[in-house]
Design a protein around this motif. Sequence first.
Motif, PDB file in Angstrom:
ATOM      1  N   THR A 140       0.841  -1.190   0.000  1.00 51.26           N
ATOM      2  CA  THR A 140       0.000   0.000   0.000  1.00 51.26           C
ATOM      3  C   THR A 140       0.880   1.244   0.000  1.00 51.26           C
ATOM      4  O   THR A 140       1.893   1.295   0.684  1.00 51.26           O
ATOM      5  CB  THR A 140      -0.919   0.033   1.243  1.00 51.26           C
ATOM      6  N   ALA A 141       0.472   2.235  -0.777  1.00 51.94           N
ATOM      7  CA  ALA A 141       1.196   3.504  -0.799  1.00 51.94           C
ATOM      8  C   ALA A 141       0.220   4.611  -1.182  1.00 51.94           C
ATOM      9  O   ALA A 141      -0.774   4.372  -1.868  1.00 51.94           O
ATOM     10  CB  ALA A 141       2.353   3.454  -1.790  1.00 51.94           C
ATOM     11  N   MET A 147      -4.217   9.781  -3.372  1.00 52.29           N
ATOM     12  CA  MET A 147      -4.848   8.520  -3.755  1.00 52.29           C
ATOM     13  C   MET A 147      -4.058   7.347  -3.177  1.00 52.29           C
ATOM     14  O   MET A 147      -2.834   7.334  -3.221  1.00 52.29           O
ATOM     15  CB  MET A 147      -4.908   8.408  -5.282  1.00 52.29           C
ATOM     16  N   THR A 148      -4.780   6.372  -2.629  1.00 49.98           N
ATOM     17  CA  THR A 148      -4.137   5.172  -2.093  1.00 49.98           C
ATOM     18  C   THR A 148      -4.122   4.074  -3.137  1.00 49.98           C
ATOM     19  O   THR A 148      -5.163   3.744  -3.710  1.00 49.98           O
ATOM     20  CB  THR A 148      -4.874   4.677  -0.835  1.00 49.98           C
ATOM     21  N   LEU A 149      -2.941   3.525  -3.399  1.00 52.50           N
ATOM     22  CA  LEU A 149      -2.777   2.452  -4.370  1.00 52.50           C
ATOM     23  C   LEU A 149      -2.336   1.192  -3.644  1.00 52.50           C
ATOM     24  O   LEU A 149      -1.557   1.251  -2.686  1.00 52.50           O
ATOM     25  CB  LEU A 149      -1.740   2.828  -5.431  1.00 52.50           C
ATOM     26  N   THR A 150      -2.842   0.066  -4.105  1.00 54.40           N
ATOM     27  CA  THR A 150      -2.473  -1.214  -3.508  1.00 54.40           C
ATOM     28  C   THR A 150      -2.012  -2.171  -4.597  1.00 54.40           C
ATOM     29  O   THR A 150      -2.377  -2.031  -5.763  1.00 54.40           O
ATOM     30  CB  THR A 150      -3.653  -1.846  -2.742  1.00 54.40           C
ATOM     31  N   ASN A 180       4.218   9.598  -9.434  1.00 53.74           N
ATOM     32  CA  ASN A 180       2.995  10.395  -9.431  1.00 53.74           C
ATOM     33  C   ASN A 180       3.242  11.846  -9.029  1.00 53.74           C
ATOM     34  O   ASN A 180       2.350  12.516  -8.486  1.00 53.74           O
ATOM     35  CB  ASN A 180       1.964   9.750  -8.504  1.00 53.74           C
ATOM     36  N   LEU A 181       4.442  12.344  -9.312  1.00 53.87           N
ATOM     37  CA  LEU A 181       4.743  13.752  -9.074  1.00 53.87           C
ATOM     38  C   LEU A 181       4.204  14.642 -10.188  1.00 53.87           C
ATOM     39  O   LEU A 181       3.853  15.796  -9.964  1.00 53.87           O
ATOM     40  CB  LEU A 181       6.257  13.956  -8.939  1.00 53.87           C
ATOM     41  N   ARG A 182       4.144  14.090 -11.373  1.00 57.15           N
ATOM     42  CA  ARG A 182       3.714  14.885 -12.522  1.00 57.15           C
ATOM     43  C   ARG A 182       2.309  15.462 -12.367  1.00 57.15           C
ATOM     44  O   ARG A 182       2.100  16.652 -12.675  1.00 57.15           O
ATOM     45  CB  ARG A 182       3.812  14.034 -13.787  1.00 57.15           C
ATOM     46  N   PRO A 183       1.307  14.696 -11.903  1.00 59.17           N
ATOM     47  CA  PRO A 183      -0.027  15.289 -11.742  1.00 59.17           C
ATOM     48  C   PRO A 183      -0.045  16.470 -10.778  1.00 59.17           C
ATOM     49  O   PRO A 183      -0.825  17.415 -10.968  1.00 59.17           O
ATOM     50  CB  PRO A 183      -0.864  14.123 -11.202  1.00 59.17           C
TER      51      PRO A 183
END
Length: 308
Positions: A140-141, A147-150, A180-183
């Motif tokens: 998980t991050a 947003m949480t991604l698993t 996910n720095l670009r967004p």
Amino acid sequence: MNRTHATTMTAAALTAALTLGGCGSTASQRESGPAREPSAAQSRLLERAEQILIGACMAERGFTYAVTEPAREGEAQRSFPYGVDDVAWARAHGYGGRDERTAAEARRDDPNQRYFAGLSAPRRAAARTALMGASPVGLTATTPTGMTLTAGSEGCMADAQRALYGDLPGWFRVKVVTMNLRPVREARVREDARWTEAVGQWSACMRAAGRPYATPADSRRAAVEATADVPPERADATEIALAVTEATCATGTSLARVSRTLDRAYGEEVRAQHQDDIDLRRRFQNDALPKAERVVARHTHREGDSHA
């Protein structure tokens, strides 16, 4: 695209070889200070090693997995998050619709896609479980946008990354953050009053050209609607005409210049805010390079023997 198939060397043997050859410690990855960014060639080496490890693991579980060359970005893959601002590119590619059709054909031609598609439903489910684990749990991050991604901590993909990077949860977290720095950067640009003013100038130019769109996103949506369910040649012509107008107005007003300036400034700001994670990702990668070299060398040697 060059392709080679996975070797018959087992995943356990490859992992043992990495261990015997020495693995970088998690502590070394967490040392402070700037870290060297891997080169493009080194990044491809890491990707290839991961593919080889996945292939060996899948073979051990009774499935086929082809080791494919990582796709390389080219001129057609350029991104224009604030509107197309290159007239020559727009004249050649439109919004990239033709390029996307070509990419879709390449994906359909991917040997792993073909292999999975050719399996029976039960066998396909078993292969996907072997590849990605039974369920996307264990890792998980949270992205910088909240947003949480698993993802699954089991399966051959997880095993390959664990073999290369050691601390799988740590690697997963910094990869999610840094990818996910670009967004975040792009959102800050669009929220800036200077960009909003430049878009107003662009919109006035578009209206004068008979294209009454308030933002580049509106122009892109209009292109999608206009090219839906029409023959490819007609869709390409329609897309190119609109993209060229969009790019002409972007370069003929302040939009292109303001977008580049703000993107650079906010990019530096976002990177500074997440520099610790950027450095940690690079240390993970740098520590994994010797292991990746051994994996690729063994794979290349065995491939050479099999063709001798």
